[in-house]
Write a protein that holds these residues in place. Structure first.
Motif, PDB file in Angstrom:
ATOM      1  N   LEU A 207     -72.510   6.744  42.016  1.00 38.39           N
ATOM      2  CA  LEU A 207     -72.456   5.619  41.092  1.00 38.39           C
ATOM      3  C   LEU A 207     -71.451   5.903  39.975  1.00 38.39           C
ATOM      4  O   LEU A 207     -70.615   5.054  39.633  1.00 38.39           O
ATOM      5  N   ALA A 208     -71.520   7.121  39.434  1.00 35.96           N
ATOM      6  CA  ALA A 208     -70.599   7.490  38.361  1.00 35.96           C
ATOM      7  C   ALA A 208     -69.161   7.379  38.838  1.00 35.96           C
ATOM      8  O   ALA A 208     -68.300   6.831  38.135  1.00 35.96           O
TER       9      ALA A 208
ATOM     10  N   VAL B  62     -68.033   5.541  41.315  1.00 34.70           N
ATOM     11  CA  VAL B  62     -67.690   4.135  41.550  1.00 34.70           C
ATOM     12  C   VAL B  62     -67.381   3.443  40.231  1.00 34.70           C
ATOM     13  O   VAL B  62     -66.376   2.729  40.104  1.00 34.70           O
ATOM     14  N   VAL B  63     -68.220   3.676  39.221  1.00 38.60           N
ATOM     15  CA  VAL B  63     -67.997   3.052  37.905  1.00 38.60           C
ATOM     16  C   VAL B  63     -66.643   3.483  37.348  1.00 38.60           C
ATOM     17  O   VAL B  63     -65.837   2.659  36.901  1.00 38.60           O
ATOM     18  N   LEU B  64     -66.387   4.785  37.424  1.00 33.48           N
ATOM     19  CA  LEU B  64     -65.129   5.323  36.911  1.00 33.48           C
ATOM     20  C   LEU B  64     -63.928   4.674  37.598  1.00 33.48           C
ATOM     21  O   LEU B  64     -62.998   4.183  36.948  1.00 33.48           O
TER      22      LEU B  64
ATOM     23  N   THR C 212     -63.797   1.873  39.417  1.00 31.41           N
ATOM     24  CA  THR C 212     -63.669   0.437  39.180  1.00 31.41           C
ATOM     25  C   THR C 212     -63.029   0.198  37.819  1.00 31.41           C
ATOM     26  O   THR C 212     -62.147  -0.647  37.677  1.00 31.41           O
ATOM     27  N   ASP C 213     -63.492   0.959  36.840  1.00 32.72           N
ATOM     28  CA  ASP C 213     -62.953   0.794  35.493  1.00 32.72           C
ATOM     29  C   ASP C 213     -61.454   1.069  35.481  1.00 32.72           C
ATOM     30  O   ASP C 213     -60.659   0.254  35.000  1.00 32.72           O
TER      31      ASP C 213
ATOM     32  N   SER D  46     -59.538  -1.551  37.650  1.00 33.33           N
ATOM     33  CA  SER D  46     -59.502  -2.900  37.067  1.00 33.33           C
ATOM     34  C   SER D  46     -58.585  -2.929  35.843  1.00 33.33           C
ATOM     35  O   SER D  46     -57.912  -3.922  35.588  1.00 33.33           O
TER      36      SER D  46
END
Lengths: 294, 422
Positions: free
Chosen positions: B35-36, B38-40, B42-43, B46
């Protein structure tokens, strides 16, 4: 402190070093003979060892052993675990040099040359005295490269066809040629255990040594592979002098001309193999070959 | 049913429960990690993707010799020093003739990037016949215009584009005179104070040369040190001392190595500042412990039976190492080298100390040219006030990750080739 640590490390891999630390491990009721019984010396020795003492750090692993190995003879070194027979064998081509804490005293003669003469190069010695180990240890290279390694190392063959010839002859002598001649370029480690051990024998005889030392060459093999190796030893004995350490008394009886019995670092009895196995003179030898310890 | 069986049944339940619990812990830990990541990602993605494209505005450029001050287009001196910004200003005045106020005019001129004139110069140098003609050209827009165009309709109020300029940009957009194009200069230029002109290529080449120096020094020295310590050095208190110190060095904060590099390589040896050579030397010191430790582990894992076989055949110690131990240990050594190099590639702190944080516009041509490296470039951009640098920062992070992945892929492929399958 450092030596103590080193000693425990060594003891982990070399049984004789461990036994030297705890000599009482084997309940010792039968006294040692004052001198080696039988005929430790012979008329036409290839190698002769005199008054050999070996130490691991402060503990002694071999006590005052004198032994001759006759030319083109197979001598079997037998004895219970940790009795120093492998240590003695390894001293004969200075493989124990690699162990820092191992000290060797006494004289080792290979014909006229003193093995422990500082002027004698260990590389030359090992070319003359080859060794086959307990566990088959082919190099992770092709079968051809395994056998060609020694000749190449010592510059015995300059041309490709000479090398080919040496490889073929060595493999033939080791009885492996017919099995591997079509796949010389395949890895040596892909062979079966028995084939690997014969490959190791081929590798060591490729440099035409005078003496071949074998340290329990069959202990990792099944009976069929063992039989093949024993046959091979028999054939090789016409050309080479062989010293073999073995735990199997049947094997010693089958392949050797003379047998030497070691017990806790002492050489108890040396005689013709027949004599040792049919009429042992010392009580310790008798106890061992009748299976009371081992 | 016997008592033992009953007891075993009871304990079995507890055992299965604890097994399940343990597995749940494991899965949740992995899930959290994923999750970490993926968040990283995506951020970063994006934020960063918009930096790979940039906005252009279409203007009719009149290559007016009077405005440029050129009377002979074949004279390179004149072409070189002419005022091309004046052409863009004239074109903007032409496009928006209502703007008369001095301050408003200044805002109008700022629609185009300050570097746009250089591209017109290049065009004229290539084709002197343009002089005197009127051509439609796509002119690189300023970063504020760029942000305004890229923003969603409701976010446009918050962009930094001045109020007065917004209707002009909207008019250009309505007429189809704005366009978003691939930002080629990002991959071919060095740093710039203007976000729309800033590129990452100088940092990439700087990183490349630094890594080259590091690899060329750290790998052979590390392997040689490991071989010596494992195979030749006597085991005594001196080698123990060395071993302890190598392990300690692996834990030293990297900025200390930077200070060391500054004191020794720059002040004592007089090597130039900000150059990849010194950066590579410092990073070599930093990665050496990692490489030595992993190389020693790899050498230790070579079975002793192989060494005995080689020695028994009459190989010298050196031959044993060269013929058997090194080839067998090489894959493990490469793994250590990959870890060390990845660490070195991402390192910022020691390089700040030796001046690789300088503002470098030129693309370095070798390890002795002043340059910066990717992580330092990211640090510099993250520190810049212009809003456009946020996107650039994320884009540079993506480039750094791509650099890292390609470097590691190369090493893994190499290791696969060296690995013996028998």
């Amino acid at each position: 402190m450092e030596t103590a640590q080193n000693l425990t490390d060594t003891a982990r891999t070399i049984p004789a070093a461990r036994m030297a630390q705890e000599p009482e491990a084997m309940n010792q009721k039968i006294p040692y003979p004052e001198q080696t019984i039988g005929k430790p010396l012979c008329d036409d020795p290839k190698m002769s060892m005199r008054n050999v003492n070996v130490f691991y750090g402060d503990s002694q692993a071999i006590y005052d052993v004198s032994l001759d190995i006759g030319k083109n003879q197979v001598i079997a070194l037998i004895g219970p675990s940790g009795c120093g027979k492998s240590t003695f064998l390894r001293c004969m081509n200075r493989m124990n040099d690699t162990i820092d804490i191992c000290k060797v005293k006494g004289s080792f003669m290979l014909e006229q040359d003193n093995i422990y003469d500082p002027k004698l190069d260990v590389v030359e010695l090992r070319a003359r005295v080859g060794m086959v180990f307990q566990k088959p240890n082919p190099f992770p290279k092709s079968i051809y490269e395994n056998v060609a390694y020694g000749p190449r190392l010592h510059g015995l063959a300059n041309k490709k066809f000479e090398l080919d010839e040496i490889v073929e002859n060595s493999l033939r002598k080791a009885g492996l040629w017919d099995e591997v001649k079509d796949r010389l370029d395949q890895p040596g480690t892909g062979l079966s255990g028995g084939q690997q051990q014969r490959l190791c024998i081929a590798r060591s005889i490729a440099v035409s040594p005078e003496v071949v030392l074998m340290d329990e060459p069959c202990s990792a093999l099944d009976p069929i592979a063992t039989a093949k190796i024993e046959e091979l030893i028999d054939e090789l004995s016409s050309q080479y002098t062989i010293a073999i350490v073995t735990h199997s008394m049947q094997q010693a009886a089958r392949v050797s001309h003379r047998t030497a019995y070691f017990h806790l670092g002492r050489l108890i009895e040396v005689n013709d193999t027949n004599t040792v196995f049919t009429a042992p003179e010392h009580a310790l030898t008798e106890a061992y070959i009748t299976g009371r310890f081992g | 049913m016997s008592n033992t069986t009953e007891q075993v049944r009871k304990s079995l339940k507890a055992r299965y429960r604890s097994e399940k619990r343990f597995r749940a812990f494991g899965i949740s830990a992995v899930a959290f990690g994923l999750l970490a990541v993926v968040v990283l990602f995506t951020d970063i993605i994006s934020k960063g993707t918009s930096a790979f494209v940039e906005t252009y505005i279409q203007l009719d450029i009149h290559w007016d010799p009077a405005e440029l001050g050129i009377d002979d287009p074949t004279d390179p001196e004149q072409v070189n020093y002419a005022d091309y910004d004046a052409l863009i200003k004239a074109a903007l005045r032409e496009r928006f003739p209502d703007v008369e106020d001095r301050l408003e005019r200044r805002a109008l001129y700022q629609l185009a990037s300050s570097g746009a004139g250089f591209r017109l110069r290049d065009q004229l140098q290539e084709n002197p016949d343009l002089l005197g003609t009127i051509q439609t050209r796509w002119i690189l827009a300023d970063d504020d215009v760029d942000m305004f165009i890229k923003a969603d309709a409701e976010d446009r109020q918050n962009t930094r584009l001045p109020e007065v300029a917004r209707p002009w940009v909207e008019a250009l957009e309505r007429d189809g005179h704005t366009d978003i194009q691939w930002n080629a200069s990002f991959f071919s230029k060095g740093d710039s104070r203007e976000p729309e002109q800033a590129g990452v290529w100088a940092a990439v080449t700087g990183s490349f040369f630094t890594m080259l120096v590091t690899l060329a020094l750290a790998f052979p020295i590390g392997v040689a040190a490991a071989v010596y310590l494992e195979e030749f050095a006597p085991k005594n208190r001196y080698t123990d001392f060395i071993e302890v110190n190598i392990n300690n060095l692996a834990a030293v904060p990297s900025i200390i190595f930077g200070l060391l590099g500054l004191a020794i390589f720059i002040n004592l040896f007089g090597l130039p500042r900000s150059v990849p050579l010194v950066g590579g030397l410092v990073l070599t010191l930093m990665t050496l412990p990692t490489i030595i430790i992993s190389a020693r582990a790899a050498i230790k894992s070579v079975p002793p039976s192989i060494r005995e076989a080689a020695l028994g055949m009459g190989a010298s110690r050196m031959q044993m190492v060269m013929h058997h131990v090194l080839p067998l240990a090489m894959p493990g050594m490469l793994t250590g080298a990959i870890i060390g190099m990845a660490q070195a590639l991402g390192e910022t702190a020691p390089l700040l100390m030796i001046g690789m944080v300088a503002f470098i516009v030129d693309i370095p041509g070798g390890p002795l040219d002043a340059s910066t490296v990717l992580p330092v470039q990211i640090y510099l951009w993250a520190d810049s006030p212009e809003a456009s640098f946020v996107a650039l920062t994320s884009a540079a992070i993506m480039v750094l990750l791509a650099f890292l992945i390609s470097m590691n892929t190369l090493a893994v492929l190499l290791r696969k080739r060296l690995e013996r399958r028998w």
